[in-house]
Write an enzyme that holds these catalytic residues in place. Sequence first.
Site, short mmCIF file in Angstrom:
data_model
loop_
_atom_site.label_atom_id
_atom_site.label_comp_id
_atom_site.label_asym_id
_atom_site.label_seq_id
_atom_site.Cartn_x
_atom_site.Cartn_y
_atom_site.Cartn_z
N ASP A 178 -30.69 -14.15 122.92
CA ASP A 178 -30.21 -13.35 124.05
C ASP A 178 -28.81 -13.81 124.46
O ASP A 178 -28.20 -13.24 125.36
CB ASP A 178 -31.19 -13.36 125.22
CG ASP A 178 -31.50 -14.74 125.75
OD1 ASP A 178 -30.93 -15.74 125.24
OD2 ASP A 178 -32.32 -14.86 126.69
N SER A 179 -28.29 -14.83 123.76
CA SER A 179 -26.89 -15.22 123.92
C SER A 179 -25.97 -14.09 123.47
O SER A 179 -24.75 -14.14 123.71
CB SER A 179 -26.59 -16.49 123.12
OG SER A 179 -27.13 -16.41 121.81
N LYS A 238 -39.23 -16.04 120.49
CA LYS A 238 -38.97 -17.26 121.27
C LYS A 238 -39.01 -16.95 122.76
O LYS A 238 -38.38 -15.99 123.21
CB LYS A 238 -37.62 -17.89 120.90
CG LYS A 238 -37.33 -19.20 121.67
CD LYS A 238 -36.19 -19.97 121.05
CE LYS A 238 -34.85 -19.37 121.34
NZ LYS A 238 -34.51 -19.39 122.81
N ASP A 280 -35.34 -13.70 120.52
CA ASP A 280 -35.56 -14.07 121.92
C ASP A 280 -36.19 -12.92 122.69
O ASP A 280 -35.71 -11.78 122.60
CB ASP A 280 -34.23 -14.41 122.61
CG ASP A 280 -33.87 -15.88 122.52
OD1 ASP A 280 -34.79 -16.70 122.31
OD2 ASP A 280 -32.68 -16.21 122.67
N GLU A 317 -38.85 -18.81 126.77
CA GLU A 317 -38.40 -19.98 127.53
C GLU A 317 -39.44 -20.38 128.57
O GLU A 317 -39.91 -19.54 129.34
CB GLU A 317 -37.08 -19.69 128.23
CG GLU A 317 -35.91 -19.43 127.30
CD GLU A 317 -34.61 -19.21 128.06
OE1 GLU A 317 -34.57 -19.41 129.30
OE2 GLU A 317 -33.61 -18.84 127.41
N GLU A 341 -33.17 -27.89 124.52
CA GLU A 341 -31.76 -27.64 124.82
C GLU A 341 -31.22 -28.58 125.90
O GLU A 341 -31.79 -28.70 126.97
CB GLU A 341 -31.54 -26.19 125.25
CG GLU A 341 -30.08 -25.89 125.57
CD GLU A 341 -29.77 -24.41 125.73
OE1 GLU A 341 -28.60 -24.08 125.99
OE2 GLU A 341 -30.70 -23.59 125.58
#
Length: 272
Positions: free
Chosen positions: A52-53, A121, A91, A123, A190
Amino acid sequence: MSTYTEDTRKVTTRRLTEMKSRGEKISMLTSYDYTMAKIVDGAGMDVILVGDSASNVMAGNITTLPMTLDQMIYHAQGVVKGAKRALVVVDMPFGTYQGNSKEALSNAIRVMKETGADCLKLEGGEEIKESIERILTAGIPVMGHLGLTPQSINKFGTYAVRAKEEAEAEKLKSDAKLLEEIGCCAVVLEKIPAKLAKEVTEMLTIPTIGIGAGAGCDGQVLVVHDMLGMNNGFSPRFLRRYADLFTVMTDAIHQYVEDVKAQDFPNETEQY
């Protein structure tokens, strides 16, 4: 001496665990489109993350929060077409899995069906346990993400190193163990202290992939635009630039402009 081998077998979540068990480091980079994914995959990458970057490097947003499910699916569709060997991880964007596990499963199924990706993925740890468990029941592999979790930037208020204090470090270890126990295939760590990342890596049987978490992780991940030097305004300590494409591309485009203005392009051999 290089450890790269011409292994063309498709990378799977099982192979990541096998790599950890034999001490082979896992390479991971982001990609957001077909062309970049084809290059990254062809260079021997083990894992490609459709991060999602993309919100930052592709859309110009300050945070990852604006990314929608439709946008992530669009980027992932192109990446999957370009990747032949690498495991493709997508993501789940902010708001698509937190708080409602039924919606999380529905969104996860949509990503997998519409993109053909290999893994998702998410978070977080204990807070999203129910969503992860529900997604896993559908046979969808899940990669965890702990430490600095960019989707929670408004909660943290900073992109500084996480888990430096004992209480937060203990929670991270507890969350990492939880993610392994409920069935996650790997976990991204991270921007946490290298010592803590090494400790977590050694206590887990699933692989850890670090970004700003030191050399003790089972693998490493970077944003491809950062490591290629296309984004020259971002210089954290953990980033190693392997090229200076910003300068290469700027010079090439500048030369193109000059050639057009001077009527040098196209020449007689470049027309029909």
